[in-house]
Design a protein around this motif. Structure first.
Motif, mmCIF file in Angstrom:
data_model
loop_
_atom_site.group_PDB
_atom_site.id
_atom_site.type_symbol
_atom_site.label_atom_id
_atom_site.label_comp_id
_atom_site.label_asym_id
_atom_site.label_seq_id
_atom_site.Cartn_x
_atom_site.Cartn_y
_atom_site.Cartn_z
ATOM 1 N N ALA B 362 0.834 -1.205 0.000
ATOM 2 C CA ALA B 362 0.000 0.000 0.000
ATOM 3 C C ALA B 362 0.869 1.256 0.000
ATOM 4 O O ALA B 362 0.573 2.231 -0.711
ATOM 5 N N ALA B 363 1.928 1.232 0.785
ATOM 6 C CA ALA B 363 2.820 2.395 0.839
ATOM 7 C C ALA B 363 3.508 2.605 -0.508
ATOM 8 O O ALA B 363 3.663 3.748 -0.971
ATOM 9 N N THR B 364 3.922 1.519 -1.131
ATOM 10 C CA THR B 364 4.577 1.640 -2.444
ATOM 11 C C THR B 364 3.606 2.216 -3.474
ATOM 12 O O THR B 364 3.954 3.128 -4.242
ATOM 13 N N ARG B 365 2.401 1.702 -3.480
ATOM 14 C CA ARG B 365 1.401 2.218 -4.432
ATOM 15 C C ARG B 365 1.125 3.702 -4.180
ATOM 16 O O ARG B 365 0.955 4.487 -5.107
ATOM 17 N N LEU B 366 1.079 4.061 -2.907
ATOM 18 C CA LEU B 366 0.808 5.462 -2.560
ATOM 19 C C LEU B 366 1.926 6.375 -3.061
ATOM 20 O O LEU B 366 1.661 7.426 -3.661
ATOM 21 N N VAL B 367 3.163 5.978 -2.816
ATOM 22 C CA VAL B 367 4.295 6.817 -3.240
ATOM 23 C C VAL B 367 4.348 6.906 -4.762
ATOM 24 O O VAL B 367 4.507 8.002 -5.341
ATOM 25 N N VAL B 368 4.205 5.783 -5.423
ATOM 26 C CA VAL B 368 4.274 5.775 -6.899
ATOM 27 C C VAL B 368 3.145 6.631 -7.482
ATOM 28 O O VAL B 368 3.369 7.465 -8.378
ATOM 29 N N ALA B 369 1.961 6.453 -6.957
ATOM 30 C CA ALA B 369 0.822 7.224 -7.479
ATOM 31 C C ALA B 369 0.983 8.711 -7.189
ATOM 32 O O ALA B 369 0.609 9.553 -8.011
ATOM 33 N N THR B 370 1.553 9.044 -6.045
ATOM 34 C CA THR B 370 1.776 10.459 -5.712
ATOM 35 C C THR B 370 2.719 11.111 -6.710
ATOM 36 O O THR B 370 2.460 12.210 -7.216
ATOM 37 N N VAL B 371 3.811 10.428 -6.989
ATOM 38 C CA VAL B 371 4.780 11.005 -7.937
ATOM 39 C C VAL B 371 4.148 11.132 -9.323
ATOM 40 O O VAL B 371 4.315 12.157 -10.003
ATOM 41 N N ARG B 372 3.396 10.138 -9.730
ATOM 42 C CA ARG B 372 2.766 10.225 -11.060
ATOM 43 C C ARG B 372 1.741 11.364 -11.119
ATOM 44 O O ARG B 372 1.656 12.084 -12.104
ATOM 45 N N LYS B 373 0.957 11.507 -10.056
ATOM 46 C CA LYS B 373 -0.006 12.618 -10.009
ATOM 47 C C LYS B 373 0.734 13.950 -10.038
ATOM 48 O O LYS B 373 0.330 14.896 -10.727
ATOM 49 N N LEU B 374 1.776 14.028 -9.279
ATOM 50 C CA LEU B 374 2.552 15.268 -9.200
ATOM 51 C C LEU B 374 3.137 15.620 -10.565
ATOM 52 O O LEU B 374 3.072 16.766 -11.013
ATOM 53 N N MET B 375 3.693 14.642 -11.241
ATOM 54 C CA MET B 375 4.294 14.888 -12.540
ATOM 55 C C MET B 375 3.214 15.229 -13.563
ATOM 56 O O MET B 375 3.416 16.068 -14.432
ATOM 57 N N GLY B 376 2.067 14.597 -13.421
ATOM 58 C CA GLY B 376 0.961 14.916 -14.324
ATOM 59 C C GLY B 376 0.521 16.352 -14.179
ATOM 60 O O GLY B 376 0.215 17.037 -15.163
ATOM 61 N N SER B 377 0.548 16.849 -12.956
ATOM 62 C CA SER B 377 0.108 18.220 -12.717
ATOM 63 C C SER B 377 1.158 19.235 -13.133
ATOM 64 O O SER B 377 0.870 20.414 -13.274
ATOM 65 N N GLN B 378 2.393 18.769 -13.313
ATOM 66 C CA GLN B 378 3.479 19.699 -13.642
ATOM 67 C C GLN B 378 3.745 19.758 -15.135
ATOM 68 O O GLN B 378 4.507 20.593 -15.592
ATOM 69 N N GLU B 379 3.210 18.816 -15.872
ATOM 70 C CA GLU B 379 3.500 18.769 -17.307
ATOM 71 C C GLU B 379 2.784 19.875 -18.066
ATOM 72 O O GLU B 379 1.685 20.265 -17.720
#
Lengths: 67, 379
Positions: B362-379
């Motif tokens: 769960a922690a791994t999924r949370l971290v991975v999804a956070t980074v992907r969301k963050l990068m999506g918002s920055q593109e």
């Protein structure tokens, strides 16, 4: 059903913040440290009880880890 | 068990193994665990380097402390423990128990609070016995950082036992073999992808050190923080192959957190401004919601974390995370600390079997999804 201090009801929430995410910028000091559950009851000098934290006088100008 | 779970489990079990002796900063086991982690990161495709630093003051219990009360030997970390302000007392010192009402303290072990340190030193008491609680399993968690060392031996005694001593008094014989000295630390840094000039960068961090074994007892430090290290390494592995080009991704596995967050203090000033920092400290037993503390200009990071939590089904709540994230936030970086449980916190029963596979995942999924969301918002 688990009720948290911020008023949200756990069983109603699938994920995400139980409340305003900005609360994380002002987290409650009670409730454990380093992801631990309840803090261990202790009569130690206060700064020594916070995991990984040096006493304020040991970390001048760096922002104490214990906050 | 799938490949992700196997890799997470391997990191937790290996870091908690006997050969790394609890991973205290400055020890052979601590250094060896850093080398092992460097190998894991290289295998995952990162460019790896080390950053050396010195922690100025780390406690080291170099022999098992003794406390005998009227001839009965008490149990270290169950009945009593070294107090972090204690002076070094290598050999057991006998003396009569006395309370603060005793007119003259010379040569006596005084039942009091730590506020009596000065009087105990002035009157040359044998030492102080101060009350302390225990965790739900009856342990006194081990700490290696704290207030300055004082001039007299100080021993923490389980609260109910302290009360019994105060009622009955009698004689004690006690030692506190504990030094305070500088220790050499070593952060492990891994760059998976360099950011393009002016581009977005993410730094995943977890402290790799523990409080270290006692002379006769193991402290595996499986939850705090082998579990966090496992999550960060696995998250970076998954993100490295999927993030868009030009986005930076780095990992810092920090030393010396238990000694006062010295590794992150060393590193934080060198991190490129604007880098988003996600620190994981404890990912072993999620009960309800993960604790999150944010600092610095962390608005976008919190928004991404919130969205990620909804996506992967992890509830989040604001909670104190006194860990390396505070060093990065203090340096002006957007930083969050995430905690998902530390069963057996800094006791001998902080073992790998208590680290839940479901929480690691769960922690791994949370971290991975956070980074992907963050990068999506920055593109």
């Amino acid at each position: 059903m688990i009720v948290y201090s911020m008023g949200a009801v756990m069983s109603d929430v699938q994920g995400g913040f139980l409340g305003d995410p900005a609360e994380a910028l002002r987290p409650p000091t009670a409730g454990g440290c380093c992801g631990s559950p309840a803090p261990v009851p202790s009569e130690e000098v206060s700064a020594s009880d916070c995991c990984g934290s040096a006493a304020p006088e040991q970390v001048p100008d760096r922002g104490n880890c214990c906050g | 068990m799938n490949g992700t779970s196997r890799r997470l489990r391997e990191v937790v079990e290996q870091l908690a193994a006997d050969e790394f002796s609890g991973r205290r900063i400055g020890t052979a086991g601590g250094r060896a665990s850093g080398q092992w982690l460097a190998g894991q990161l290289r295998e995952a495709g990162a460019t790896v380097g080390f950053e050396e630093f010195e922690a100025p003051s780390v406690r080291d219990v170099y022999a098992t402390p003794v406390l005998e009360w009227d001839g009965v030997r008490l149990t270290h970390r169950r009945d009593f423990a070294e107090h972090l302000t204690s002076a070094d007392l290598p050999q057991p010192l006998p003396g009569r128990l006395a309370t603060v009402d005793e007119p003259a303290w010379t040569g006596h072990w005084i039942l009091a609070g730590p506020e009596q340190l000065r009087r105990a030193a002035d009157e040359q008491a044998a030492g102080l016995l101060v009350p302390r609680g225990v965790d739900e399993a009856g342990w006194m968690p081990k700490m290696i950082a704290g207030p300055p060392v004082g001039a007299v031996p100080v021993i923490s005694v389980r609260t109910d036992l302290h009360a019994a001593m105060t009622r009955r008094l009698g004689r004690v014989r006690a030692s506190v073999p504990m030094r305070s000295s500088p220790a050499a630390g070593e952060n492990v840094h891994a760059e998976f992808r360099a950011p393009r000039p002016g581009g977005v960068a993410v730094l995943l961090t977890a402290h790799r050190d523990g409080v270290g074994d006692d002379p006769d007892v193991r402290f595996p430090a499986a939850a705090d923080n082998a579990s966090g290290v496992a999550v960060v390494v696995e998250s970076a592995r998954q993100l490295a192959s999927t993030l868009p080009a030009g986005i930076g991704l780095a990992v810092a596995l920090l030393d010396g957190e238990e000694a006062g967050a010295w590794g992150s203090a060393q590193h934080a000033a060198k991190v490129r401004p604007g880098t988003y920092v996600i620190n994981v400290d404890g990912a072993a037993q999620l009960s309800g919601a993960a604790s999150v503390e944010a600092g610095g200009p962390a608005g976008p990071l919190l928004a991404a974390l919130d969205q990620a939590g909804r996506r992967v089904g992890v509830a989040l709540r604001a909670g104190a995370m006194a860990s390396d994230n505070r060093r990065y936030a203090a340096a002006g970086l957007p930083a969050i600390g995430i905690g998902m449980g530390i069963p057996g916190y800094q006791t001998p029963v902080e073992t790998p079997d208590r680290v839940e596979d479901a929480t690691l995942l769960a922690a791994t999924r949370l971290v991975v999804a956070t980074v992907r969301k963050l990068m999506g918002s920055q593109e």
